[in-house]
Write a protein that holds these residues in place. Structure first.
Motif, PDB file in Angstrom:
ATOM      1  N   LYS A   1       0.952  -1.263   0.024  1.00 55.39           N
ATOM      2  CA  LYS A   1      -0.159  -0.020  -0.003  1.00 55.39           C
ATOM      3  C   LYS A   1       0.861   1.232   0.094  1.00 55.39           C
ATOM      4  CE  LYS A   1      -3.846  -1.645   2.683  1.00 55.39           C
ATOM      5  NZ  LYS A   1      -4.687  -1.696   3.893  1.00 55.39           N
ATOM      6  N   ARG A   2       1.942   1.306   0.758  1.00 58.37           N
ATOM      7  CA  ARG A   2       2.742   2.228   0.929  1.00 58.37           C
ATOM      8  C   ARG A   2       3.555   2.730  -0.277  1.00 58.37           C
ATOM      9  NH1 ARG A   2       4.974   0.912   5.240  1.00 58.37           N
ATOM     10  NH2 ARG A   2       7.125   0.118   4.462  1.00 58.37           N
TER      11      ARG A   2
ATOM     12  N   ASP B   1     -12.311 -13.756   0.698  1.00 54.18           N
ATOM     13  CA  ASP B   1     -12.989 -12.517   0.135  1.00 54.18           C
ATOM     14  C   ASP B   1     -13.089 -11.516   1.357  1.00 54.18           C
ATOM     15  OD1 ASP B   1     -13.606 -14.587  -1.971  1.00 54.18           O
ATOM     16  OD2 ASP B   1     -14.845 -13.026  -2.658  1.00 54.18           O
ATOM     17  N   THR B   2     -13.724 -12.114   2.542  1.00 58.16           N
ATOM     18  CA  THR B   2     -13.697 -11.149   3.601  1.00 58.16           C
ATOM     19  C   THR B   2     -12.329 -10.723   4.191  1.00 58.16           C
ATOM     20  OG1 THR B   2     -15.517 -12.545   4.459  1.00 58.16           O
ATOM     21  CG2 THR B   2     -14.372 -11.290   5.975  1.00 58.16           C
TER      22      THR B   2
ATOM     23  N   PHE C   1      -7.917  -4.327   2.724  1.00 60.70           N
ATOM     24  CA  PHE C   1      -7.724  -3.383   1.476  1.00 60.70           C
ATOM     25  C   PHE C   1      -9.019  -2.259   1.804  1.00 60.70           C
ATOM     26  CE2 PHE C   1      -4.961  -6.499   0.197  1.00 60.70           C
ATOM     27  CZ  PHE C   1      -3.767  -5.744   0.027  1.00 60.70           C
ATOM     28  N   ALA C   2      -9.833  -2.423   3.112  1.00 57.03           N
ATOM     29  CA  ALA C   2     -10.791  -1.572   3.277  1.00 57.03           C
ATOM     30  C   ALA C   2     -10.790   0.034   3.057  1.00 57.03           C
ATOM     31  CB  ALA C   2     -11.465  -1.677   4.641  1.00 57.03           C
ATOM     32  N   ASP C   3      -9.276   0.441   2.929  1.00 57.94           N
ATOM     33  CA  ASP C   3      -9.014   1.671   2.712  1.00 57.94           C
ATOM     34  C   ASP C   3      -8.591   2.061   1.168  1.00 57.94           C
ATOM     35  OD1 ASP C   3      -6.657   0.085   2.883  1.00 57.94           O
ATOM     36  OD2 ASP C   3      -5.467   1.735   4.051  1.00 57.94           O
ATOM     37  N   PHE C   4      -8.820   0.941   0.109  1.00 60.47           N
ATOM     38  CA  PHE C   4      -8.569   1.180  -1.163  1.00 60.47           C
ATOM     39  C   PHE C   4      -9.992   0.946  -1.674  1.00 60.47           C
ATOM     40  CE2 PHE C   4      -4.237   1.280  -0.384  1.00 60.47           C
ATOM     41  CZ  PHE C   4      -3.454   0.863  -1.554  1.00 60.47           C
ATOM     42  N   ASP C   5      -9.838   1.496  -3.030  1.00 56.93           N
ATOM     43  CA  ASP C   5     -11.132   1.177  -3.737  1.00 56.93           C
ATOM     44  C   ASP C   5     -10.952  -0.214  -4.468  1.00 56.93           C
ATOM     45  OD1 ASP C   5     -12.151   3.794  -3.103  1.00 56.93           O
ATOM     46  OD2 ASP C   5     -10.432   4.670  -4.741  1.00 56.93           O
ATOM     47  N   ILE C   6     -11.883  -0.944  -4.024  1.00 58.32           N
ATOM     48  CA  ILE C   6     -11.813  -2.377  -4.616  1.00 58.32           C
ATOM     49  C   ILE C   6     -12.350  -2.447  -5.860  1.00 58.32           C
ATOM     50  CG2 ILE C   6     -12.288  -4.547  -4.195  1.00 58.32           C
ATOM     51  CD1 ILE C   6     -11.966  -4.595  -1.258  1.00 58.32           C
TER      52      ILE C   6
END
Length: 198
Positions: free
Chosen positions: A120-121, A155-156, A162-167
Motif C-alpha cells: 500500500k505504501r 474474500d472477507t 484493503f478497506a482503505d482502497f477502492d476495490i
C-alpha cells in the motif's frame, strides 16, 4: 529452500505469465512503473516488460533471479531484478503506478499484514494493486501453493485488509491451472484489483 526448489532444470512455474495477469492486461499501461513482488523466475515481470512497462522485480532467490535474467534476455526485454528478503524490503513510499503480487502465500498472517502495508505504501496515489492467490480450498486440492490454510486468502479477509482502497474487483473461483510443475491442476483461486485513493 527456494534456491533448492528453483535449482531444478527448467522453470518451476513455466515461462508464460499467470493467466490472471493476461486477463487483466488492461491495467498494464506502457510506460507505467511496476513492482513485481516475489517474482521468482521472471515469467510475470518479463511479460510486463514486453508490454512496455518499467519493471522492478524482487525475489529472495538468487537462483530464480538468474533464470529470470536469462528469460528476459531471451525475450529481449529489460527488467530491473533485485535479490532481496521480502521481510526486509523497504517499500519506498509513493514509488509505483502498479504493484503486482502473484502467489506470494509463502508467509504467515503476521508477515502478510506487514507486506500488505508495504505494498500500500509503495503505490502512488491512484496506483493499482493486483493480487492473485489461493483460497483455503486449495489445501485439499493440493495442486500448488503451501499446505498452510492460514496463508490463504478469503474474500472477507481481503475486503478487510484493503478497506482503505477502492476495490475494483474481488472474486474467488476454481479453474484448471497449467503453470509448470509448481502449479498444475484444478485450483481454488482469488483475484483482487484495488486502487489507492488519490
Amino acid at each position: 529452500m527456494w534456491n533448492e526448489r528453483f535449482s531444478k532444470a527448467g522453470y518451476l512455474f513455466g515461462t508464460e505469465p499467470a493467466q490472471f495477469l493476461v486477463e487483466h492486461a488492461g491495467y498494464l499501461t506502457a510506460g507505467a512503473k511496476v513492482l513485481a513482488v516475489a517474482d521468482g523466475e521472471g515469467r510475470n515481470s518479463v511479460f510486463m516488460a514486453g508490454l512496455g512497462l518499467e519493471v522492478d522485480a524482487m525475489d529472495g532467490s538468487h537462483v530464480a533471479i538468474e533464470k529470470a535474467r536469462a528469460l528476459a534476455m531471451a525475450r529481449e526485454v529489460t527488467v530491473n531484478f533485485q535479490e532481496a528478503d521480502i521481510n526486509k524490503w523497504e517499500w519506498p513510499e509513493d514509488q509505483y503506478d502498479l504493484v503486482v503480487a502473484i502467489f506470494i502465500q509463502f508467509v504467515g498472517p503476521a508477515q502478510r499484514d506487514e507486506i500488505f502495508a508495504g505494498m500500500k505504501r509503495t503505490l502512488k496515489p491512484g496506483g493499482v494493486l493486483m493480487l492473485h492467490g489461493y483460497t483455503p480450498e486449495q489445501v485439499a486440492l493440493g495442486t500448488g501453493g503451501p499446505a498452510n490454510v492460514e496463508n490463504m486468502y478469503t474474500d472477507t479477509m481481503l475486503t478487510q485488509a484493503f478497506a482503505d482502497f477502492d476495490i475494483l474487483e474481488l472474486k474467488s473461483y476454481q479453474r484448471h491451472v497449467d503453470e509448470g510443475e509448481g502449479h498444475c491442476g484444478t485450483s481454488a483461486l482469488i483475484d483482487l484489483v484495488a486502487r489507492k485513493p488519490v
